[in-house]
Scaffold this motif. Sequence first.
Motif, PDB file in Angstrom:
ATOM      1  N   CYS A  22      -7.224  -0.278   0.994  1.00 43.72           N
ATOM      2  CA  CYS A  22      -6.047  -0.210   2.154  1.00 43.72           C
ATOM      3  C   CYS A  22      -6.363  -1.588   2.968  1.00 43.72           C
ATOM      4  CB  CYS A  22      -6.208   0.985   3.201  1.00 43.72           C
ATOM      5  SG  CYS A  22      -5.947   2.527   2.320  1.00 43.72           S
ATOM      6  N   SER A  23      -7.241  -1.920   3.411  1.00 42.70           N
ATOM      7  CA  SER A  23      -7.453  -3.419   4.228  1.00 42.70           C
ATOM      8  C   SER A  23      -7.081  -4.609   3.344  1.00 42.70           C
ATOM      9  CB  SER A  23      -8.746  -3.567   4.696  1.00 42.70           C
ATOM     10  OG  SER A  23      -9.575  -3.411   3.804  1.00 42.70           O
ATOM     11  N   ASN A  25      -4.999  -4.460   0.491  1.00 39.92           N
ATOM     12  CA  ASN A  25      -3.823  -4.584   0.051  1.00 39.92           C
ATOM     13  C   ASN A  25      -2.800  -4.676   1.096  1.00 39.92           C
ATOM     14  OD1 ASN A  25      -4.400  -4.957  -2.466  1.00 39.92           O
ATOM     15  ND2 ASN A  25      -4.848  -2.680  -2.847  1.00 39.92           N
ATOM     16  N   ASN A  26      -3.069  -4.867   2.271  1.00 36.46           N
ATOM     17  CA  ASN A  26      -2.102  -4.971   3.577  1.00 36.46           C
ATOM     18  C   ASN A  26      -1.308  -6.037   3.622  1.00 36.46           C
ATOM     19  OD1 ASN A  26      -0.827  -4.815   5.875  1.00 36.46           O
ATOM     20  ND2 ASN A  26      -2.551  -4.679   7.119  1.00 36.46           N
ATOM     21  N   PRO A  27       0.140  -5.851   3.198  1.00 34.29           N
ATOM     22  CA  PRO A  27       1.193  -6.947   3.057  1.00 34.29           C
ATOM     23  C   PRO A  27       1.215  -7.831   4.217  1.00 34.29           C
ATOM     24  CG  PRO A  27       2.273  -4.743   3.218  1.00 34.29           C
ATOM     25  CD  PRO A  27       0.844  -4.286   3.195  1.00 34.29           C
ATOM     26  N   LYS A  28       0.739  -7.572   5.330  1.00 28.40           N
ATOM     27  CA  LYS A  28       0.916  -8.403   6.519  1.00 28.40           C
ATOM     28  C   LYS A  28      -0.281  -9.310   6.357  1.00 28.40           C
ATOM     29  CE  LYS A  28       2.206  -4.766   9.849  1.00 28.40           C
ATOM     30  NZ  LYS A  28       1.659  -4.152  10.965  1.00 28.40           N
ATOM     31  N   ILE A  95       8.389  -6.951   6.360  1.00 28.32           N
ATOM     32  CA  ILE A  95       7.754  -5.795   5.683  1.00 28.32           C
ATOM     33  C   ILE A  95       8.830  -4.698   5.575  1.00 28.32           C
ATOM     34  CG2 ILE A  95       5.828  -4.100   5.867  1.00 28.32           C
ATOM     35  CD1 ILE A  95       4.641  -6.883   5.713  1.00 28.32           C
ATOM     36  N   LYS A  96       8.790  -4.378   4.212  1.00 25.82           N
ATOM     37  CA  LYS A  96       9.966  -3.173   4.035  1.00 25.82           C
ATOM     38  C   LYS A  96       9.337  -2.426   2.867  1.00 25.82           C
ATOM     39  CE  LYS A  96      14.356  -2.008   2.763  1.00 25.82           C
ATOM     40  NZ  LYS A  96      15.721  -2.537   2.397  1.00 25.82           N
ATOM     41  N   ASN A  97       8.990  -0.965   3.222  1.00 30.38           N
ATOM     42  CA  ASN A  97       8.601  -0.138   2.149  1.00 30.38           C
ATOM     43  C   ASN A  97       7.156  -0.444   1.821  1.00 30.38           C
ATOM     44  OD1 ASN A  97      10.957   1.274   2.300  1.00 30.38           O
ATOM     45  ND2 ASN A  97      11.861   0.075   0.147  1.00 30.38           N
ATOM     46  N   ASP A  98       6.170  -0.694   2.701  1.00 30.68           N
ATOM     47  CA  ASP A  98       4.869  -1.180   2.597  1.00 30.68           C
ATOM     48  C   ASP A  98       4.783  -2.572   1.701  1.00 30.68           C
ATOM     49  OD1 ASP A  98       3.858   0.629   4.224  1.00 30.68           O
ATOM     50  OD2 ASP A  98       3.732   2.151   2.769  1.00 30.68           O
ATOM     51  N   SER A  99       5.744  -3.485   1.537  1.00 35.38           N
ATOM     52  CA  SER A  99       5.512  -4.460   0.771  1.00 35.38           C
ATOM     53  C   SER A  99       6.263  -5.769   1.701  1.00 35.38           C
ATOM     54  CB  SER A  99       6.709  -4.570  -0.531  1.00 35.38           C
ATOM     55  OG  SER A  99       6.277  -3.342  -1.183  1.00 35.38           O
ATOM     56  N   THR A 114       9.644  -9.890  -3.792  1.00 33.11           N
ATOM     57  CA  THR A 114       8.638  -8.792  -3.183  1.00 33.11           C
ATOM     58  C   THR A 114       7.328  -9.634  -3.577  1.00 33.11           C
ATOM     59  OG1 THR A 114       9.827  -7.097  -3.497  1.00 33.11           O
ATOM     60  CG2 THR A 114       7.743  -6.582  -3.331  1.00 33.11           C
TER      61      THR A 114
END
Length: 143
Positions: A22-23, A25-28, A95-99, A114
Motif C-alpha cells: 500500500c505504501s 503504490n500510493n499515487p501521491k 488524485i481520482k479513484n486512487d489514481s 493516468t
Amino acid sequence: MNQRLNTYFLYSTLIISIFTSCSKNNPKNYTQYLNGYWEIKKVIMPNGNEKEYKFNQNIDFFQINDTSGIRKKVRPKFDGSFTTTGTSETFTLRIKNDSLRLYYKTSFATWVETVISAEENEIVIKNETGNVYFYQRYQKIEL
C-alpha cells in the motif's frame, strides 16, 4: 504448538505485505518521480499488441510544480543539451479513484492520462484510448 506458530507467521507476513504494498503504490508519491527527461521504451495497445522503441528522436520533459505541470517534447543534442520541438502542454494533477491523473487542456483538445506507476527510473502512463506507455529515464548517449 507448531501449527499455531505457522499460523502466526502466515498472518504476520500477510499484514506486513499489505502495508508494504500500500505504501509503495500510493499515487501521491508518484509526483516526486515525474520531473525530468523520459523516453518511451514500449507501448502496449488495447488489443495487446506491443511496440518497442529502440531509439527515440523525441524525449518527454516533465516539470511538476505543486498541483500543475508542463510537458514538452525535446530532442537531445550530441553535446548533452536539448532543443524544444515546439510541442508543450500544461496539465493539472489530481488524485481520482486512487489514481494520479494528468488533466491536459490546450486550445485544440482536453484529455486525461493516468499514471499507473512511477519510480525513480520508470513511469507507466495510460491514455484515454487505452494505450499504456512505459517510459525509462533518459540516459545521455555516450559516443
